[in-house]
Design a protein around this motif. Structure first.
Motif, mmCIF file in Angstrom:
data_model
loop_
_atom_site.group_PDB
_atom_site.id
_atom_site.type_symbol
_atom_site.label_atom_id
_atom_site.label_comp_id
_atom_site.label_asym_id
_atom_site.label_seq_id
_atom_site.Cartn_x
_atom_site.Cartn_y
_atom_site.Cartn_z
ATOM 1 N N GLU A 8 4.113 8.941 -10.786
ATOM 2 C CA GLU A 8 3.344 9.084 -11.974
ATOM 3 C C GLU A 8 2.923 10.603 -12.121
ATOM 4 O O GLU A 8 2.659 11.163 -13.197
ATOM 5 C CB GLU A 8 2.197 7.934 -11.902
ATOM 6 C CG GLU A 8 2.814 6.649 -12.203
ATOM 7 C CD GLU A 8 1.528 5.491 -12.011
ATOM 8 O OE1 GLU A 8 0.386 5.911 -12.011
ATOM 9 O OE2 GLU A 8 1.883 4.437 -11.702
ATOM 10 N N LEU B 27 -6.776 7.795 -6.170
ATOM 11 C CA LEU B 27 -6.134 6.986 -7.131
ATOM 12 C C LEU B 27 -5.773 5.691 -6.665
ATOM 13 O O LEU B 27 -5.923 4.594 -7.192
ATOM 14 C CB LEU B 27 -4.853 7.466 -8.018
ATOM 15 C CG LEU B 27 -5.185 8.850 -8.756
ATOM 16 C CD1 LEU B 27 -3.776 9.364 -9.355
ATOM 17 C CD2 LEU B 27 -5.839 8.031 -10.076
ATOM 18 N N MET B 28 -5.366 5.623 -5.021
ATOM 19 C CA MET B 28 -4.951 4.468 -4.476
ATOM 20 C C MET B 28 -6.409 3.756 -4.315
ATOM 21 O O MET B 28 -6.363 2.443 -4.434
ATOM 22 C CB MET B 28 -4.606 4.750 -2.930
ATOM 23 C CG MET B 28 -3.011 5.301 -3.231
ATOM 24 S SD MET B 28 -2.427 5.714 -1.646
ATOM 25 C CE MET B 28 -2.438 4.183 -0.776
ATOM 26 N N MET C 253 2.539 1.544 -3.450
ATOM 27 C CA MET C 253 1.453 2.261 -4.455
ATOM 28 C C MET C 253 1.266 3.736 -4.223
ATOM 29 O O MET C 253 1.290 4.473 -5.169
ATOM 30 C CB MET C 253 -0.037 1.837 -4.075
ATOM 31 C CG MET C 253 -0.950 2.115 -5.316
ATOM 32 S SD MET C 253 -2.549 1.643 -4.690
ATOM 33 C CE MET C 253 -2.556 -0.099 -4.515
ATOM 34 N N GLU D 235 0.679 -1.224 -0.022
ATOM 35 C CA GLU D 235 -0.191 -0.020 -0.070
ATOM 36 C C GLU D 235 0.973 1.313 0.120
ATOM 37 O O GLU D 235 0.628 2.211 -0.786
ATOM 38 C CB GLU D 235 -0.943 -0.054 1.136
ATOM 39 C CG GLU D 235 -2.126 1.153 0.978
ATOM 40 C CD GLU D 235 -2.787 0.926 2.336
ATOM 41 O OE1 GLU D 235 -3.189 1.566 3.188
ATOM 42 O OE2 GLU D 235 -3.640 -0.191 2.226
ATOM 43 N N LYS E 135 -9.218 3.832 -6.139
ATOM 44 C CA LYS E 135 -9.435 3.206 -7.315
ATOM 45 C C LYS E 135 -8.749 1.811 -7.749
ATOM 46 O O LYS E 135 -9.247 1.006 -8.078
ATOM 47 C CB LYS E 135 -9.330 4.292 -8.477
ATOM 48 C CG LYS E 135 -9.910 3.881 -9.933
ATOM 49 C CD LYS E 135 -9.405 5.052 -11.053
ATOM 50 C CE LYS E 135 -9.788 4.604 -12.162
ATOM 51 N NZ LYS E 135 -9.441 5.648 -13.218
ATOM 52 N N ARG E 136 -7.445 2.076 -7.325
ATOM 53 C CA ARG E 136 -6.707 1.005 -7.740
ATOM 54 C C ARG E 136 -6.958 -0.398 -6.906
ATOM 55 O O ARG E 136 -7.006 -1.574 -7.498
ATOM 56 C CB ARG E 136 -5.091 1.174 -7.804
ATOM 57 C CG ARG E 136 -4.877 2.230 -8.944
ATOM 58 C CD ARG E 136 -3.391 2.198 -8.911
ATOM 59 N NE ARG E 136 -2.933 3.296 -9.817
ATOM 60 C CZ ARG E 136 -2.055 3.664 -10.157
ATOM 61 N NH1 ARG E 136 -0.734 3.499 -9.492
ATOM 62 N NH2 ARG E 136 -1.704 4.637 -11.295
ATOM 63 N N LYS E 137 -7.065 -0.233 -5.799
ATOM 64 C CA LYS E 137 -7.417 -1.239 -4.741
ATOM 65 C C LYS E 137 -8.873 -1.849 -5.173
ATOM 66 O O LYS E 137 -8.972 -3.121 -5.428
ATOM 67 C CB LYS E 137 -7.993 -0.529 -3.446
ATOM 68 C CG LYS E 137 -6.295 -0.263 -2.427
ATOM 69 C CD LYS E 137 -6.607 0.291 -1.391
ATOM 70 C CE LYS E 137 -5.533 1.103 -0.651
ATOM 71 N NZ LYS E 137 -5.792 1.426 0.589
ATOM 72 N N GLU F 72 4.182 5.095 -5.804
ATOM 73 C CA GLU F 72 4.166 5.095 -7.416
ATOM 74 C C GLU F 72 3.361 6.052 -8.009
ATOM 75 O O GLU F 72 3.596 6.474 -9.023
ATOM 76 C CB GLU F 72 3.718 3.500 -7.479
ATOM 77 C CG GLU F 72 4.833 2.566 -7.382
ATOM 78 C CD GLU F 72 4.394 1.013 -7.559
ATOM 79 O OE1 GLU F 72 3.438 0.956 -7.641
ATOM 80 O OE2 GLU F 72 5.269 0.101 -7.346
ATOM 81 N N ILE F 73 2.173 6.385 -7.251
ATOM 82 C CA ILE F 73 1.217 7.148 -7.531
ATOM 83 C C ILE F 73 2.037 8.448 -7.796
ATOM 84 O O ILE F 73 1.630 9.559 -8.701
ATOM 85 C CB ILE F 73 -0.237 7.226 -6.855
ATOM 86 C CG1 ILE F 73 -0.805 5.786 -7.267
ATOM 87 C CG2 ILE F 73 -0.762 8.351 -7.243
ATOM 88 C CD1 ILE F 73 -1.916 5.507 -6.402
ATOM 89 N N GLU G 174 -10.135 -1.908 -8.300
ATOM 90 C CA GLU G 174 -9.711 -2.534 -9.534
ATOM 91 C C GLU G 174 -9.170 -3.955 -9.164
ATOM 92 O O GLU G 174 -9.412 -5.005 -9.785
ATOM 93 C CB GLU G 174 -8.877 -1.784 -10.312
ATOM 94 C CG GLU G 174 -9.568 -0.505 -11.204
ATOM 95 C CD GLU G 174 -8.728 0.365 -11.928
ATOM 96 O OE1 GLU G 174 -7.444 0.067 -11.815
ATOM 97 O OE2 GLU G 174 -9.247 0.997 -12.275
ATOM 98 N N LYS G 175 -8.415 -4.099 -7.943
ATOM 99 C CA LYS G 175 -7.601 -5.208 -7.768
ATOM 100 C C LYS G 175 -8.603 -6.252 -7.231
ATOM 101 O O LYS G 175 -8.603 -7.585 -7.511
ATOM 102 C CB LYS G 175 -6.577 -4.978 -6.703
ATOM 103 C CG LYS G 175 -5.274 -4.457 -7.428
ATOM 104 C CD LYS G 175 -3.963 -4.608 -6.172
ATOM 105 C CE LYS G 175 -2.869 -4.161 -6.736
ATOM 106 N NZ LYS G 175 -1.810 -4.111 -5.864
#
Length: 65
Positions: free
Chosen positions: A28, A54-55, A21, A18, A57-59, A24-25, A61-62
């Motif tokens: 980006e 964004l974190m 991530m 976490e 959203k990505r969670k 990384e965001i 999606e996973k």
């Protein structure tokens, strides 16, 4: 974890997924240099909120995969 230890852990790849991530965001978004030099407090509320969004959203999606 203090700032220097967290930065070293990020660069060495030793962070929790976490937290990784989050970095990384920030990278980006072009904010990583500022975070590494001045810390997370240097970001505006808008930037911080965008990273959090964004974190989330990505969670989500996973979880769908």
């Amino acid at each position: 974890m203090d700032k220097e230890k967290e930065i070293k852990a990020y660069l060495d790849g030793e962070l929790l997924p976490e937290v990784r991530m989050k970095y990384e965001i920030a990278e980006e978004m072009g904010l990583l240099d500022r975070v590494l030099s001045d810390g997370w407090k240097s970001l505006s509320a808008k930037e911080t909120g965008r990273i959090g969004g964004l974190m989330t959203k990505r969670k989500k999606e996973k979880l769908k995969k």
